[in-house]
Write a protein that holds these residues in place. Structure first.
Motif, PDB file in Angstrom:
ATOM      1  N   LYS A 124      10.960   0.953   9.736  1.00  0.00           N
ATOM      2  CA  LYS A 124      11.318   2.313   9.342  1.00  0.00           C
ATOM      3  C   LYS A 124      10.315   2.942   8.374  1.00  0.00           C
ATOM      4  O   LYS A 124       9.749   3.991   8.652  1.00  0.00           O
ATOM      5  N   ALA A 125      10.103   2.286   7.246  1.00  0.00           N
ATOM      6  CA  ALA A 125       9.269   2.903   6.212  1.00  0.00           C
ATOM      7  C   ALA A 125       7.777   2.785   6.500  1.00  0.00           C
ATOM      8  O   ALA A 125       7.016   3.747   6.319  1.00  0.00           O
ATOM      9  N   LEU A 126       7.340   1.609   6.932  1.00  0.00           N
ATOM     10  CA  LEU A 126       5.905   1.366   7.078  1.00  0.00           C
ATOM     11  C   LEU A 126       5.228   2.326   8.061  1.00  0.00           C
ATOM     12  O   LEU A 126       4.156   2.865   7.749  1.00  0.00           O
ATOM     13  N   PRO A 127       5.785   2.569   9.253  1.00  0.00           N
ATOM     14  CA  PRO A 127       5.130   3.522  10.159  1.00  0.00           C
ATOM     15  C   PRO A 127       4.956   4.906   9.547  1.00  0.00           C
ATOM     16  O   PRO A 127       3.945   5.571   9.772  1.00  0.00           O
ATOM     17  N   VAL A 128       5.950   5.328   8.755  1.00  0.00           N
ATOM     18  CA  VAL A 128       5.885   6.655   8.141  1.00  0.00           C
ATOM     19  C   VAL A 128       4.775   6.700   7.098  1.00  0.00           C
ATOM     20  O   VAL A 128       3.982   7.656   7.042  1.00  0.00           O
ATOM     21  N   ILE A 129       4.705   5.666   6.270  1.00  0.00           N
ATOM     22  CA  ILE A 129       3.679   5.695   5.222  1.00  0.00           C
ATOM     23  C   ILE A 129       2.284   5.490   5.799  1.00  0.00           C
ATOM     24  O   ILE A 129       1.308   6.091   5.341  1.00  0.00           O
ATOM     25  N   PHE A 130       2.150   4.685   6.856  1.00  0.00           N
ATOM     26  CA  PHE A 130       0.846   4.564   7.521  1.00  0.00           C
ATOM     27  C   PHE A 130       0.400   5.924   8.063  1.00  0.00           C
ATOM     28  O   PHE A 130      -0.774   6.282   7.967  1.00  0.00           O
ATOM     29  N   SER A 131       1.327   6.661   8.636  1.00  0.00           N
ATOM     30  CA  SER A 131       0.989   7.987   9.160  1.00  0.00           C
ATOM     31  C   SER A 131       0.541   8.917   8.037  1.00  0.00           C
ATOM     32  O   SER A 131      -0.421   9.679   8.190  1.00  0.00           O
ATOM     33  N   TYR A 132       1.246   8.853   6.909  1.00  0.00           N
ATOM     34  CA  TYR A 132       0.834   9.700   5.779  1.00  0.00           C
ATOM     35  C   TYR A 132      -0.542   9.296   5.266  1.00  0.00           C
ATOM     36  O   TYR A 132      -1.411  10.156   5.038  1.00  0.00           O
TER      37      TYR A 132
ATOM     38  N   ARG B 211       0.227  -6.176   9.146  1.00  0.00           N
ATOM     39  CA  ARG B 211      -1.052  -6.033   9.854  1.00  0.00           C
ATOM     40  C   ARG B 211      -0.825  -5.687  11.329  1.00  0.00           C
ATOM     41  O   ARG B 211      -1.570  -4.900  11.915  1.00  0.00           O
ATOM     42  N   GLN B 212       0.206  -6.272  11.920  1.00  0.00           N
ATOM     43  CA  GLN B 212       0.498  -5.950  13.317  1.00  0.00           C
ATOM     44  C   GLN B 212       0.926  -4.499  13.468  1.00  0.00           C
ATOM     45  O   GLN B 212       0.533  -3.821  14.423  1.00  0.00           O
ATOM     46  N   GLN B 213       1.725  -4.003  12.534  1.00  0.00           N
ATOM     47  CA  GLN B 213       2.141  -2.599  12.590  1.00  0.00           C
ATOM     48  C   GLN B 213       0.934  -1.680  12.380  1.00  0.00           C
ATOM     49  O   GLN B 213       0.806  -0.635  13.021  1.00  0.00           O
ATOM     50  N   PHE B 214       0.047  -2.067  11.478  1.00  0.00           N
ATOM     51  CA  PHE B 214      -1.183  -1.312  11.235  1.00  0.00           C
ATOM     52  C   PHE B 214      -1.985  -1.191  12.527  1.00  0.00           C
ATOM     53  O   PHE B 214      -2.507  -0.121  12.859  1.00  0.00           O
ATOM     54  N   TRP B 215      -2.073  -2.291  13.281  1.00  0.00           N
ATOM     55  CA  TRP B 215      -2.825  -2.288  14.540  1.00  0.00           C
ATOM     56  C   TRP B 215      -2.105  -1.469  15.612  1.00  0.00           C
ATOM     57  O   TRP B 215      -2.745  -0.755  16.386  1.00  0.00           O
ATOM     58  N   GLU B 216      -0.786  -1.546  15.654  1.00  0.00           N
ATOM     59  CA  GLU B 216      -0.031  -0.766  16.637  1.00  0.00           C
ATOM     60  C   GLU B 216      -0.257   0.726  16.447  1.00  0.00           C
ATOM     61  O   GLU B 216      -0.223   1.494  17.408  1.00  0.00           O
ATOM     62  N   GLN B 217      -0.508   1.149  15.232  1.00  0.00           N
ATOM     63  CA  GLN B 217      -0.771   2.563  14.939  1.00  0.00           C
ATOM     64  C   GLN B 217      -2.260   2.850  14.830  1.00  0.00           C
ATOM     65  O   GLN B 217      -2.678   3.767  14.126  1.00  0.00           O
ATOM     66  N   ARG B 218      -3.068   2.101  15.555  1.00  0.00           N
ATOM     67  CA  ARG B 218      -4.520   2.139  15.333  1.00  0.00           C
ATOM     68  C   ARG B 218      -5.163   3.497  15.598  1.00  0.00           C
ATOM     69  O   ARG B 218      -6.198   3.805  14.995  1.00  0.00           O
ATOM     70  N   SER B 219      -4.563   4.314  16.472  1.00  0.00           N
ATOM     71  CA  SER B 219      -5.155   5.640  16.663  1.00  0.00           C
ATOM     72  C   SER B 219      -5.105   6.449  15.372  1.00  0.00           C
ATOM     73  O   SER B 219      -5.973   7.287  15.120  1.00  0.00           O
ATOM     74  N   GLU B 220      -4.093   6.180  14.540  1.00  0.00           N
ATOM     75  CA  GLU B 220      -3.986   6.837  13.236  1.00  0.00           C
ATOM     76  C   GLU B 220      -4.710   6.064  12.142  1.00  0.00           C
ATOM     77  O   GLU B 220      -5.358   6.655  11.273  1.00  0.00           O
TER      78      GLU B 220
END
Length: 478
Positions: free
Chosen positions: A156-164, A194-203
């Motif tokens: 929940k939180a990590l994808p949002v903060i990675f996007s920001y 790290r896996q979530q970071f990679w999943e959002q790699r376009s961002e």
């Protein structure tokens, strides 16, 4: 790994700490309660040891202060309309989280601590509104201090903060870029993050690669730019700022994040190279590395990637002339024992590979990489005479299928790939004309004919030469 806070962020927080807040008036208007004010004053502008003792003696009370509790609103909820108070509370909470790890863990005891903070990341698009930036710092401190990997954090939180944070790394302001990159680094504390970071790699990853390409002096998206100087194994340093205006500190922090990501090399290494040409990019950066600390991260990351993906990435490292570059680096005396160890391990890995591989293996590795370069085999008539039939038969035509996949792409930024592929198809036809049907079955003859209309002169010429072989042997068999 602890990093000094970015100058811009440290200056902003310092200014907010020094701003006078009319606390008593805020209580009278209902911006906060008397109890909340007493808690704030007990930890505000006091020594770190005293602050730590106060908070640890009343963890539940301070959790309620910042995230609320049964029947009690948090200070952020009550003060929502007072921007000055919200900013002050965010800086205070960030300070507490940095110095009191127990507080971070305690905030997770009573459910989701993020519900009051995540909306603040979208508080305003106004660049003069510092609440989103200060909120990101709180969230990063909360996650990093607690090392939490619960569903609330990871899903929940990590994808949002990675996007920001990605909006910061894509900003033209180097100070904001550095804040985003350092906060990434703080968050990559475990496999799940790290896996979530990679999943959002376009961002997340793509903007960092763009920074690294700029540092390497590459101003476009062409892969050809990365391979243009692979024969130059000399080492040159940057003077002043790096290429593209990338400062040394920003470069170091980006390399640190990529090094952290490389601990997932077995899962991400192949895609990292397929999508970003990471091996050739890092080889180029290593050739230009201005400082030992950047060299250390480059070498360590390359070792992580290559050791975990030997079949796919070692051939590409050879094509990028990494072995010759490492030989040059071996002549230098580095004080850092970790760097020397990684450098030795990387050299041993590549030496073992090059000792056991033939030119044919190198060619297969290049085709499997999905990107062709004018490496020595392509123009070598002896290579084709000795290996054409072997190439056609290898793993039931796997190399041909790979060539067909490569030729199917437009290669708008690197037309040389199409010219090289036409050269190779023409060589196969000339050496083994009776197997032309294998090429035709994969649509390669049709694609060659299409490429005769390409705007690029070299592609037109190589496709014409390849088709000439087809026509010659078609006439010869009639």
């Amino acid at each position: 790994m602890s990093l000094d806070p970015p100058t811009y962020l440290a200056s902003l927080q310092s200014n907010i700490r020094q701003r006078p807040i009319p606390w008593d008036g805020a209580v009278r208007t209902g911006t906060l309660t008397e109890e909340q004010l007493a808690q704030i004053r007990a930890v505000d502008k006091v020594k770190k040891d005293a602050r730590k003792h106060t908070v640890e003696a009343d963890l539940d009370g301070y959790c309620t202060l910042f995230v609320g509790g049964p029947g009690k609103k948090s200070v952020l909820e009550l003060a929502a309309k007072r921007q000055d108070v919200v900013q002050y509370i965010l800086v205070l909470l960030s300070d507490l989280l940095d110095n009191i790890p127990a507080l971070a863990k305690a905030l997770f005891k009573n459910g989701d601590p993020y519900r009051h903070f995540l909306p603040l990341l979208a508080h305003s698009a106004n660049p003069d509104d510092h609440i989103p930036l200060l909120t990101s710092t709180v969230l990063v401190s909360l996650m990093a201090a607690s090392k939490d990997e619960s569903t609330a954090t990871i899903d929940k939180a990590l994808p949002v903060i990675f996007s920001y944070l990605s909006t910061l790394t894509k900003n033209s302001d180097a100070g904001l870029q550095d804040i985003g990159v350092q906060e990434y680094s703080s968050l990559l504390y475990g496999r799940a993050t790290r896996q979530q970071f990679w999943e959002q790699r376009s961002e997340t990853v793509t903007p960092l690669i763009q920074i690294l390409r700029a540092a390497a002096g590459i101003s476009d998206d062409s892969s050809a730019s990365l391979w243009s100087d692979t024969t130059n194994t000399g080492r040159t340093g940057f003077e002043g700022s790096l290429g593209g205006g990338v400062g040394l500190q920003l470069l170091y922090h980006v390399l640190l994040v990529m090094w952290q990501l490389s601990f997932e090399a077995s899962d991400v290494g192949d895609d990292l190279n397929d999508e970003y040409d990471i091996v050739s990019l890092y080889t180029k950066l290593l050739r230009l590395s201005p400082k030992e600390k950047t060299t250390r991260l480059l070498v360590s990351t390359l070792y992580n990637l290559l050791s975990a993906n030997q079949n796919t990435l070692l051939p590409i490292a050879v094509l990028a002339r990494l072995p010759a570059l490492l030989q040059n680096l071996a002549g230098r005396q580095f004080p850092d024992p970790d760097l020397n160890e990684d450098l030795g391990n990387l050299r041993d890995l590549l030496d073992e590979y090059t000792r056991t591989k033939t030119t044919f293996d190198e060619y297969v590795g290049e085709v499997n990489s999905g990107h062709l370069r004018w490496s020595p085999p392509h123009r070598n008539t002896v290579f084709w005479a000795e290996n054409a039939r072997k190439i056609l038969d290898f793993e039931n035509g796997e190399i041909l299928r790979k060539l067909a996949q490569i030729m199917a792409r437009p290669w708008d930024n690197d037309k040389a790939v199409l010219a090289i592929a036409c050269n190779d198809i023409g060589a196969l036809v000339r050496e083994v004309p009776e197997k032309r049907w294998q090429l035709e079955k994969l649509g390669l003859k049709t694609r060659i004919m299409e490429l005769m209309g390409e705007a690029d002169e070299n592609v037109r010429w190589e496709s014409l030469r390849a088709l000439g072989g087809w026509l010659q042997y078609s006439f010869d068999t009639k």
